[in-house]
Design an enzyme around this catalytic site. Structure first.
Site, short mmCIF file in Angstrom:
data_model
loop_
_atom_site.label_atom_id
_atom_site.label_comp_id
_atom_site.label_asym_id
_atom_site.label_seq_id
_atom_site.Cartn_x
_atom_site.Cartn_y
_atom_site.Cartn_z
N ARG A 36 -3.04 -10.26 5.13
CA ARG A 36 -3.47 -10.33 3.72
C ARG A 36 -2.35 -9.75 2.86
O ARG A 36 -2.04 -8.56 2.96
CB ARG A 36 -4.77 -9.53 3.56
N LYS A 53 0.82 -1.21 0.00
CA LYS A 53 0.00 0.00 0.00
C LYS A 53 0.85 1.26 0.00
O LYS A 53 2.00 1.25 0.45
CB LYS A 53 -1.00 -0.04 1.16
N1 HH2 Z 1 -7.28 -4.22 0.96
C1 HH2 Z 1 -7.62 -4.25 -0.35
C2 HH2 Z 1 -8.69 -5.03 -0.78
N2 HH2 Z 1 -9.40 -5.79 0.08
N3 HH2 Z 1 -9.76 -6.59 2.27
C3 HH2 Z 1 -9.44 -6.59 3.57
N4 HH2 Z 1 -10.13 -7.37 4.43
N5 HH2 Z 1 -8.41 -5.82 4.06
C4 HH2 Z 1 -7.67 -5.01 3.25
O1 HH2 Z 1 -6.76 -4.32 3.75
C5 HH2 Z 1 -7.99 -4.99 1.85
C6 HH2 Z 1 -9.07 -5.79 1.39
C7 HH2 Z 1 -6.82 -3.45 -1.32
O2 HH2 Z 1 -5.77 -4.20 -1.83
P1 HH2 Z 1 -5.77 -4.97 -3.23
O3 HH2 Z 1 -6.77 -6.08 -3.23
O4 HH2 Z 1 -4.39 -5.40 -3.55
O5 HH2 Z 1 -6.14 -3.87 -4.29
P2 HH2 Z 1 -7.44 -3.54 -5.13
O6 HH2 Z 1 -8.54 -3.23 -4.16
O7 HH2 Z 1 -7.03 -2.37 -5.97
O8 HH2 Z 1 -7.81 -4.74 -5.95
#
Ligand code: HH2
Length: 290
Positions: A257, A221
């Site tokens: 995660r 992030k």
């Molecule tokens: N962060 C993201 C998405 N889902 N779910 C939980 N429970 N906690 C988190 O911190 C979280 C999440 C964002 O990360 P990422 O999936 O890599 O990115 P994107 O939302 O752009 O697909």
């Protein structure tokens, strides 16, 4: 911190599998189902206890997708992973706020719902969780992905996030979800400044005291890049991801995660051993030889 004589605390790694064109760090890489399935298998081979399959990006300003489009992305991947799942026992999670997507993903074999709106995005979602008995992660977010990073403010971010999570847990239980199904997540980066993210990590024990397992996602992030002298692109933030994941584990997090499962798992195995505990997630660590 592990206290001598206390039972060791388990920790699980949730590997991220984004089947999206626009995720902030891996958008477009796994949009083709077979490529996504192969990546999911790699995450499991690297030691993921949970694979979190998402079909809609939540990055600031991301475009909303319809339930139909989201399901078309995630269903073949979940089915493919279930068909080829080995004896690892890895759990398949669906990262969605839509009840219809969650219900179809559960039918395809998922057994974990990761809802970044904490059951506020779709009124039907709480019923899907209650009826299925699936594990469910409820995450804190201020505003929505389109607005959340516009000057977020709190009096005390930790106590406000804690009250929110307590309220969402109480709501879920009132609606028939068993408390044992619920995990909670402070939502690092979701309507938070760098200082807010750091306060949540430093005082994570206050969220742990709610009594449900805490999920933490710092992986790649942007706040990590704001803390280092070297500028970095998302895929260059592994060191910061590992540092914050280990610190979160030390302060009581139960699920981390991450995009990079193998190094995260290794870092957490070493951290668990150093803190006097042991790895207690689904698959055992290698036998130590020296
Ligand atoms: N962060 C993201 C998405 N889902 N779910 C939980 N429970 N906690 C988190 O911190 C979280 C999440 C964002 O990360 P990422 O999936 O890599 O990115 P994107 O939302 O752009 O697909």
């Amino acid at each position: 911190m592990s206290i001598p004589g206390e039972p060791p605390r388990g920790v699980r790694v949730m590997g991220i599998l984004n089947v999206t064109p626009d995720s902030f760090s891996d958008g477009g890489r796994f949009l083709e189902p077979q490529t996504a399935i192969e990546h999911g298998r790699e995450l499991i081979a690297e030691g993921a206890d949970i694979v979190d399959v998402g079909g809609e990006s939540t990055r600031p300003g991301a475009r909303e997708v319809s339930a139909r489009e989201e399901l078309a992305r995630v269903r073949p991947v979940i089915e493919g992973l279930m068909a080829e799942r080995d004896e690892s026992g890895a759990v398949i999670s669906v990262d969605t706020s839509k009840a219809s997507v969650a219900a179809a993903a559960l039918r395809a074999g998922a057994s974990f719902i990761n809802d970044v709106t904490a059951l506020r995005g779709d009124a039907q979602m709480v019923g899907v969780v209650a009826d299925s008995g699936a594990q469910c992660c409820l995450m804190h977010m201020l505003g929505d992905p389109r607005t959340m990073q516009r000057d977020p403010r709190y009096e005390d971010v930790v106590s406000e996030v804690k009250s929110f999570l307590e309220e969402r847990l109480a709501f879920a239980v009132r609606e028939g979800v068993r408390e044992q199904q619920v995990l909670l997540d402070p939502g690092i980066g979701f309507g938070k400044t760098v200082a807010h993210n750091l306060a949540l990590l430093a005082r994570l024990d206050e969220l742990v005291s709610i009594g449900r397992p805490i999920v933490v996602g710092t992986s790649r992030k942007s706040f990590l890049a704001r803390l280092t002298t070297r500028p970095s692109e998302p895929h260059e933030r592994l060191a910061g991801t590992l540092a914050t994941s280990v610190l979160a584990f030390e302060r009581g997090a139960s699920v981390l995660r991450v995009h990079d499962v193998a190094p995260a798992r290794e870092a957490l195995e070493v951290a668990a051993a150093t803190l006097g505990g042991r790895w207690t997630a689904s698959s055992p660590p290698k036998t130590p030889t020296s």
